[in-house]
Scaffold this motif. Structure first.
Motif, PDB file in Angstrom:
ATOM      1  N   ILE A   1      34.508 -10.553 -65.837  1.00  0.00           N
ATOM      2  CA  ILE A   1      34.813  -9.787 -64.618  1.00  0.00           C
ATOM      3  C   ILE A   1      35.971  -8.828 -64.868  1.00  0.00           C
ATOM      4  O   ILE A   1      35.869  -7.631 -64.606  1.00  0.00           O
ATOM      5  CB  ILE A   1      35.158 -10.739 -63.437  1.00  0.00           C
ATOM      6  CG1 ILE A   1      33.892 -11.296 -62.789  1.00  0.00           C
ATOM      7  CG2 ILE A   1      36.003 -10.028 -62.380  1.00  0.00           C
ATOM      8  CD1 ILE A   1      33.186 -10.374 -61.819  1.00  0.00           C
TER       9      ILE A   1
ATOM     10  N   ALA B   1      35.947  -4.798 -64.811  1.00  0.00           N
ATOM     11  CA  ALA B   1      36.785  -3.995 -63.905  1.00  0.00           C
ATOM     12  C   ALA B   1      37.529  -2.922 -64.696  1.00  0.00           C
ATOM     13  O   ALA B   1      37.598  -1.766 -64.278  1.00  0.00           O
ATOM     14  CB  ALA B   1      37.770  -4.894 -63.166  1.00  0.00           C
TER      15      ALA B   1
ATOM     16  N   LEU C   1      32.167   4.206 -59.943  1.00  0.00           N
ATOM     17  CA  LEU C   1      32.845   3.729 -58.735  1.00  0.00           C
ATOM     18  C   LEU C   1      32.466   4.562 -57.514  1.00  0.00           C
ATOM     19  O   LEU C   1      32.859   4.255 -56.390  1.00  0.00           O
ATOM     20  CB  LEU C   1      34.356   3.733 -58.963  1.00  0.00           C
ATOM     21  CG  LEU C   1      34.763   2.738 -60.062  1.00  0.00           C
ATOM     22  CD1 LEU C   1      36.036   3.163 -60.746  1.00  0.00           C
ATOM     23  CD2 LEU C   1      34.879   1.343 -59.490  1.00  0.00           C
TER      24      LEU C   1
ATOM     25  N   PRO D   1      27.796  -3.794 -54.663  1.00  0.00           N
ATOM     26  CA  PRO D   1      29.025  -3.399 -55.343  1.00  0.00           C
ATOM     27  C   PRO D   1      28.752  -3.303 -56.842  1.00  0.00           C
ATOM     28  O   PRO D   1      27.900  -4.021 -57.363  1.00  0.00           O
ATOM     29  CB  PRO D   1      29.999  -4.537 -55.043  1.00  0.00           C
ATOM     30  CG  PRO D   1      29.419  -5.283 -53.891  1.00  0.00           C
ATOM     31  CD  PRO D   1      27.946  -5.081 -53.948  1.00  0.00           C
ATOM     32  N   ILE D   2      29.472  -2.419 -57.529  1.00  0.00           N
ATOM     33  CA  ILE D   2      29.209  -2.207 -58.956  1.00  0.00           C
ATOM     34  C   ILE D   2      29.779  -3.338 -59.829  1.00  0.00           C
ATOM     35  O   ILE D   2      29.188  -3.708 -60.851  1.00  0.00           O
ATOM     36  CB  ILE D   2      29.774  -0.838 -59.413  1.00  0.00           C
ATOM     37  CG1 ILE D   2      29.344  -0.518 -60.854  1.00  0.00           C
ATOM     38  CG2 ILE D   2      31.291  -0.800 -59.303  1.00  0.00           C
ATOM     39  CD1 ILE D   2      27.871  -0.292 -61.011  1.00  0.00           C
ATOM     40  N   LEU D   3      30.888  -3.945 -59.396  1.00  0.00           N
ATOM     41  CA  LEU D   3      31.611  -4.864 -60.288  1.00  0.00           C
ATOM     42  C   LEU D   3      30.752  -6.054 -60.715  1.00  0.00           C
ATOM     43  O   LEU D   3      30.584  -6.308 -61.921  1.00  0.00           O
ATOM     44  CB  LEU D   3      32.897  -5.347 -59.604  1.00  0.00           C
ATOM     45  CG  LEU D   3      33.792  -6.268 -60.431  1.00  0.00           C
ATOM     46  CD1 LEU D   3      34.207  -5.598 -61.735  1.00  0.00           C
ATOM     47  CD2 LEU D   3      35.019  -6.675 -59.634  1.00  0.00           C
ATOM     48  N   GLU D   4      30.159  -6.761 -59.750  1.00  0.00           N
ATOM     49  CA  GLU D   4      29.333  -7.919 -60.094  1.00  0.00           C
ATOM     50  C   GLU D   4      28.144  -7.496 -60.959  1.00  0.00           C
ATOM     51  O   GLU D   4      27.740  -8.222 -61.866  1.00  0.00           O
ATOM     52  CB  GLU D   4      28.825  -8.629 -58.838  1.00  0.00           C
ATOM     53  CG  GLU D   4      29.884  -9.454 -58.113  1.00  0.00           C
ATOM     54  CD  GLU D   4      30.704  -8.632 -57.138  1.00  0.00           C
ATOM     55  OE1 GLU D   4      30.529  -7.396 -57.100  1.00  0.00           O
ATOM     56  OE2 GLU D   4      31.538  -9.230 -56.422  1.00  0.00           O
TER      57      GLU D   4
END
Lengths: 462, 462
Positions: free
Chosen positions: B125, B129, B137, B338-341
């Motif tokens: 994670i 990030a 983003l 969301p992009i992060l996961e």
């Protein structure tokens, strides 16, 4: 296992079948050079065959040079075997080819991501990831992370003088989801939704897709004409009172009072979409309609512009009367937001990083705004007037006497500039034909100045 | 600013109004002890008043001991001023009081989060990030992160022998969102949806909420009776062929072929919900219906059980014919995940951490399953038979001659155990009254053994 299906009735031996399956995957690049194959024990178990069978298959792969094996280390795929390029490369090329080269992109609703405090945020993200409890990683329900709801209530007080009960704050995947849910929740047979015209196409599209009726309110420099609501059978009214999108008007107190009075009399709800009131450049902040009446107003906010779009976090402040229905619908729509971003945003607000970031951005956007207005003055003098430039990240430009159609947009595209004719946001393509919409928040001073020069040449032909 | 609204016509001076506003916020705990107040310059600017006015207000706060000020450092709120407890404490107390004490919770669909490789995941994670580009983003569209779609296609091949084009993989916020979207997309006026009975209440609720028709297929130990579809005007059929929920049957090849033939003849779509086929304990993995026909089957998968629910990641494999409509609806529902996961899961799959985790969990769940089946044998002997225990994280138990109703569930609650009567998942409360549903994946061996003992006392009265 590994996509290998064995046919026990085939005249091709099992070992050979395994060999052929791996061969195909290696040649097509599904298994890349250097990648390790499963151990013979593991694969034998997975395919429910004897280990000898797998060893035979690996021997064939080794003999033909598909894999490299050393005593005691797992077998690896050899280099330079792949015949077809991997899909990834294809895709990159394809998308690049199709994309027009836009140098000055005045798209709207795009914050300046260069100025976001990424280091701080990423640190908060990884702290949040480390500190989440097991329970938080299960389903936690459709309302959203309680502590975030509390921080948002505090934030609304600090930033907008809004007094909000955290119990009434519901987390969403951006404002888009809030509006989608509200259309389902507020629909009443035989009633109609009221929308601003022009307006953002989002909620109107959801309503049309569901074949629900809607009534359009005209918009002037002061926002929506709410008087047209009288006598209509309204289920809900969608407004952007702090900064009408796209024309930028601020709904005056009298119209707000009229709207609330009518909402109470006819018992409908007002959806207040406050998408960018953080960024106000002159005068004191506009207080939300919600503060006038919290029983008939639904306040919708987003962090897509204050933070970044791919965060997918927004919220709605709901009257008690709607909360159970909301929970039911959200629960069967997608249950809840991911917990990680919610926990991180909680810290970002609690540590007042948001306050600091907003102060910084208000200043930065304010400067860009001045540069834009000056460039416009220089380029067009009095032949342009700008609407709603007192806040937000975009401005509507009126060029009296001009008409902006598909021809003009094509010319822009060819010149490497993207601007939007306001008709794009109108129900009828004949409204506001003399206006353009420019988003500038994400552009550099130079991009803004250059872009306006290009726009001047396209419009004035100089 | 800071929720302070000044009334310039009040006989109370501006400085006093500022003083009173801060005083209220401090006493109610909205501004906590040690928290810094804005600088006098900043606040004066924000409230559009002279700096002297703010200085006077701060002097009053200091004089009355609300804030501490040292030359050159920002003013801070003093300790021990808060009169009302902060909401957070209230809430914790409230929820704890309302929660019944359940010691043995056999809820379904809950993975064992203790065994998830959190260190690995959290590292991925924070790397993700740090490595996201500015473009990632922004909004990146309703299909989902392309590289994740590719990794999921590879994963489906490795884990289920499914050959899938990444172009057909669409990322969702869990299977719930996929099913919600599909109801909107597949609805055809005058046609009906077909569902299994019993089944998970999710998709049925969405369909009922929209007042769409649905036809119920009976379920036996082999899954849905698809023959009942003949002659109905079907728009889509929802099935769980690899492990029917909740009865656990595997849809036999003949029924699958019948279903596909009918889908092609009548031109409807089959929604294949594969919610837990990773966890199969005996025999070779069940191959999906999708592999028989990819033009009429929509394959829906989730990571809520293989990873954890609050991740909110799932996907659908869509026929080309539905992709544009899907993109449109998802775009106006919540735009994207969301992009992060998405970026992190891509790495988790690419590094084969998923394969390793699944192998480990299959083993762990297999052991829990054996403990459960042995405890059941010991407690109930031949008076119980279990359905669908060959895979997944739950089992359906039949107690011929018994009837489980509200009385029984209340008794369970009082005994500190939660199990679900199967009628909960039936359309009619009279079906399958002799069956209970037990989820065991998240429980420890001891919890399982103890829980079954308690269940024995409740059922056998021993």
């Amino acid at each position: 296992m590994w996509g290998i299906i064995l046919n026990h009735n085939s005249e091709i031996g099992l070992a050979r079948q395994i060999f052929l399956s791996f061969k195909e995957r290696i040649l097509t690049g599904q298994i890349g050079p250097g990648e390790t194959l499963p151990s013979t024990r593991e694969l034998a178990k997975g395919l429910d065959v004897s280990r000898n069978t797998v060893c035979d298959a690996y021997d064939m792969l080794w003999t033909e040079g598909f894999i490299i094996t050393h005593q005691g280390t797992p077998s690896r795929v050899a280099d330079g075997l792949q015949i077809h390029p991997v899909r990834r490369n294809e895709k990159v090329r394809k998308t690049d080819k199709n994309k027009p080269i836009i140098v000055w992109d005045f798209k709207t609703g795009q914050p300046d991501l260069e100025l976001f405090p990424w280091q701080t945020w990423n640190k908060i993200i990884s702290n949040a990831a480390d500190s989440l409890s097991k329970r938080q990683l299960e389903y936690s329900g459709p309302k959203g992370y309680e502590t975030l709801c509390e921080e948002i209530a505090h934030w609304l007080l600090r930033s907008r003088s809004m007094k909000v009960d955290p119990e009434d704050v519901f987390i969403t995947s951006g404002a888009t989801q809030a509006l989608h849910l509200l259309v389902d929740i507020l629909y009443k047979e035989g009633h109609t939704f009221a929308l601003e015209n022009p307006s953002h196409p989002g909620i109107r599209t959801v309503i049309s897709d569901k074949k629900y009726n809607f009534h359009l309110m005209n918009v002037d420099s002061q926002g929506a004409d709410v008087s047209s609501l009288n006598g209509k059978n309204i289920s809900a009214v969608y407004v952007t009172p702090s900064h009408q999108f796209p024309l930028g008007g601020i709904l005056p107190a009298t119209r707000r009072a009229d709207l609330i009075r009518l909402a109470m009399k006819e018992n409908f709800y007002v959806i207040e979409d406050d998408y960018d009131s953080e960024f106000r450049y002159c005068g004191s902040p506009v207080s939300p309609v919600y503060s006038m009446n919290s029983s008939h107003v639904i306040y919708v906010g987003t962090f897509s512009k204050t933070m970044f779009p791919a965060l997918r976090l927004g919220f709605a402040v709901l009257p008690k009367s709607l909360q159970n229905k909301w929970k039911h619908y959200r629960n069967y729509m997608d249950v809840q937001n991911p917990i990680l971003e919610q926990a991180a945003l909680t810290e970002f607000l609690r540590q007042r990083k948001m306050d600091k970031h907003i102060r910084r951005m208000r200043h930065a956007y304010g400067e860009k705004r001045n540069i834009l207005l000056n460039s416009l003055k220089k380029a067009f003098g009095d032949s342009v007037c700008s609407w709603g430039d007192a806040s937000g990240l975009h401005v509507a430009l009126q060029f009296p006497g001009y008409e902006f159609g598909g021809q003009f947009i094509l010319a822009c595209k060819n010149a490497g500039i993207r601007v939007f004719p306001l008709t794009k946001y109108c129900f009828s393509r004949n409204d506001h034909r003399d206006k353009l919409l420019l988003g500038y928040g994400h552009l550099s001073s130079t991009q803004i100045q250059e872009g306006i020069k290009v726009l001047q040449q396209l419009i004035m032909g100089k």
